[in-house]
Design a protein around this motif. Structure first.
Motif, mmCIF file in Angstrom:
data_model
loop_
_atom_site.group_PDB
_atom_site.id
_atom_site.type_symbol
_atom_site.label_atom_id
_atom_site.label_comp_id
_atom_site.label_asym_id
_atom_site.label_seq_id
_atom_site.Cartn_x
_atom_site.Cartn_y
_atom_site.Cartn_z
ATOM 1 N N PHE A 125 4.423 11.926 -8.230
ATOM 2 C CA PHE A 125 3.175 11.428 -8.806
ATOM 3 C C PHE A 125 2.745 10.136 -8.111
ATOM 4 N N VAL A 126 3.683 9.219 -7.914
ATOM 5 C CA VAL A 126 3.365 7.938 -7.280
ATOM 6 C C VAL A 126 2.872 8.160 -5.853
ATOM 7 N N VAL A 127 3.562 9.010 -5.102
ATOM 8 C CA VAL A 127 3.177 9.264 -3.710
ATOM 9 C C VAL A 127 1.800 9.930 -3.657
ATOM 10 N N LEU A 128 1.557 10.906 -4.524
ATOM 11 C CA LEU A 128 0.235 11.547 -4.539
ATOM 12 C C LEU A 128 -0.855 10.543 -4.897
ATOM 13 N N ALA A 129 -0.610 9.712 -5.900
ATOM 14 C CA ALA A 129 -1.605 8.720 -6.307
ATOM 15 C C ALA A 129 -1.884 7.731 -5.176
ATOM 16 N N MET A 132 -3.813 9.444 -2.296
ATOM 17 C CA MET A 132 -5.196 9.720 -2.696
ATOM 18 C C MET A 132 -5.950 8.444 -3.054
ATOM 19 N N GLU A 133 -5.231 7.311 -3.061
ATOM 20 C CA GLU A 133 -5.795 5.999 -3.377
ATOM 21 C C GLU A 133 -6.535 6.015 -4.719
ATOM 22 N N LEU A 134 -5.839 6.490 -5.735
ATOM 23 C CA LEU A 134 -6.425 6.607 -7.071
ATOM 24 C C LEU A 134 -6.114 5.383 -7.920
ATOM 25 N N ASP A 135 -7.016 5.094 -8.843
ATOM 26 C CA ASP A 135 -6.764 4.071 -9.850
ATOM 27 C C ASP A 135 -7.592 4.398 -11.095
ATOM 28 N N GLY A 136 -7.326 3.682 -12.164
ATOM 29 C CA GLY A 136 -8.086 3.854 -13.408
ATOM 30 C C GLY A 136 -7.968 5.244 -13.998
ATOM 31 N N TRP A 137 -9.109 5.783 -14.416
ATOM 32 C CA TRP A 137 -9.114 7.076 -15.104
ATOM 33 C C TRP A 137 -8.706 8.217 -14.172
ATOM 34 N N LYS A 138 -8.928 8.069 -12.869
ATOM 35 C CA LYS A 138 -8.528 9.106 -11.918
ATOM 36 C C LYS A 138 -7.000 9.224 -11.866
ATOM 37 N N SER A 176 4.660 16.414 1.519
ATOM 38 C CA SER A 176 3.786 16.700 2.666
ATOM 39 C C SER A 176 2.668 15.670 2.770
ATOM 40 N N ALA A 177 2.037 15.357 1.631
ATOM 41 C CA ALA A 177 0.949 14.370 1.630
ATOM 42 C C ALA A 177 1.460 12.994 2.043
ATOM 43 N N GLY A 178 2.619 12.600 1.536
ATOM 44 C CA GLY A 178 3.185 11.306 1.891
ATOM 45 C C GLY A 178 3.562 11.220 3.359
ATOM 46 N N MET A 179 4.169 12.291 3.875
ATOM 47 C CA MET A 179 4.531 12.301 5.297
ATOM 48 C C MET A 179 3.291 12.251 6.177
ATOM 49 N N TRP A 180 2.260 12.988 5.787
ATOM 50 C CA TRP A 180 1.000 12.984 6.538
ATOM 51 C C TRP A 180 0.390 11.580 6.555
ATOM 52 N N ARG A 181 0.386 10.939 5.407
ATOM 53 C CA ARG A 181 -0.175 9.582 5.307
ATOM 54 C C ARG A 181 0.619 8.608 6.177
ATOM 55 N N LEU A 182 1.938 8.665 6.108
ATOM 56 C CA LEU A 182 2.754 7.766 6.917
ATOM 57 C C LEU A 182 2.599 8.056 8.413
ATOM 58 N N TRP A 183 2.504 9.325 8.755
ATOM 59 C CA TRP A 183 2.309 9.691 10.161
ATOM 60 C C TRP A 183 0.992 9.129 10.673
ATOM 61 N N ARG A 184 -0.076 9.281 9.886
ATOM 62 C CA ARG A 184 -1.383 8.752 10.285
ATOM 63 C C ARG A 184 -1.341 7.243 10.449
ATOM 64 N N LYS A 185 -0.703 6.554 9.494
ATOM 65 C CA LYS A 185 -0.627 5.091 9.570
ATOM 66 C C LYS A 185 0.203 4.650 10.776
ATOM 67 N N ALA A 186 1.321 5.326 11.000
ATOM 68 C CA ALA A 186 2.195 4.943 12.107
ATOM 69 C C ALA A 186 1.532 5.188 13.460
ATOM 70 N N THR A 187 0.882 6.323 13.627
ATOM 71 C CA THR A 187 0.232 6.603 14.903
ATOM 72 C C THR A 187 -1.009 5.734 15.098
ATOM 73 N N ALA A 188 -1.745 5.470 14.024
ATOM 74 C CA ALA A 188 -2.910 4.596 14.140
ATOM 75 C C ALA A 188 -2.482 3.177 14.481
ATOM 76 N N GLY A 189 -1.397 2.716 13.870
ATOM 77 C CA GLY A 189 -0.885 1.371 14.147
ATOM 78 C C GLY A 189 -0.429 1.217 15.575
ATOM 79 N N ARG A 190 0.160 2.265 16.129
ATOM 80 C CA ARG A 190 0.644 2.214 17.508
ATOM 81 C C ARG A 190 -0.518 2.225 18.496
ATOM 82 N N ASN A 191 -1.605 2.913 18.113
ATOM 83 C CA ASN A 191 -2.752 3.016 19.008
ATOM 84 C C ASN A 191 -3.804 1.938 18.738
#
Length: 195
Positions: A125-129, A132-138, A176-191
């Motif tokens: 739940f925490v990783v999905l939230a 998805m960058e959710l807060d509040g009622w979402k 899967s969502a968490g790994m995708w997010r970390l992969w995007r952040k890591a590759t974006a940070g390197r580039n």
């Protein structure tokens, strides 16, 4: 090193239980044999799904196929986690990284049962939230959408094979969502690009 020592410690506890409390160990072993050989309860993890598929869809006893599927799953999962760590993904978002590690510790278990799956649902739940960058009622809506069906699935689906599968799908989706997010952040940070 700590992980290896933890694994050695767990193995040592089983060995010590066998030596110091043989009746207790025999009860544990008999219960495990009863659940697996008599009831066919292989759990809800990847191994359990493969074993149930083999037994009830292919109509033959559990073979090396289920073990191979689980071994390949574990090898791929650990390889992706190691690859992400080498790319610095654990430093990019330590909360998601920690959630992934907790979920991985549960899903690599070949015989995930409902109480194991429930341990991994909160980090899922925490990783999905977070992905998805959710807060509040979402955030409340996501929690409701994930957890309320978990209460009713066993009553709606009258198949012993499906118990726990809903939770495992949520956990694997969150991983899967968490790994995708970390992969995007890591590759974006390197580039030098924004994540």
């Amino acid at each position: 090193r700590r992980s290896i020592s933890c694994g050695v410690g767990v193995a040592a506890v089983y060995w010590l239980q066998r030596l110091l409390a043989p009746d207790l160990y025999l009860g544990y072993k008999n219960a495990l044999e009863q659940q697996i050989q008599v009831q066919g309860l292989y759990g809800y993890g990847v191994f359990g799904m493969a074993a149930d598929f083999e037994q009830y869809r292919l109509h033959h006893p559990v073979s090396i196929l289920s073990y191979s599927v689980h071994a390949i799953f574990v090898a791929v999962l650990l390889s992706v986690l190691l690859w992400l760590r080498r790319r610095g993904a654990d430093a990019e978002d330590p909360s998601i990284w920690l959630g992934l590690l907790v979920m991985a510790a549960v899903v690599v278990n070949p015989r995930v049962l409902h109480y194991d799956a429930y341990l991994a649902l909160f980090p899922a739940f925490v990783v999905l939230a977070m992905t998805m960058e959710l807060d509040g009622w979402k955030l409340v809506a996501l929690m409701t959408a994930l957890f309320v069906p978990s209460l009713f699935v066993p009553y709606l689906i009258h198949s012993r094979l499906m118990y726990g599968t809903y939770e495992m799908v949520i956990i694997l989706t969150a991983m899967s969502a968490g790994m995708w997010r970390l992969w995007r952040k890591a590759t974006a940070g390197r580039n030098g690009l924004p994540a």
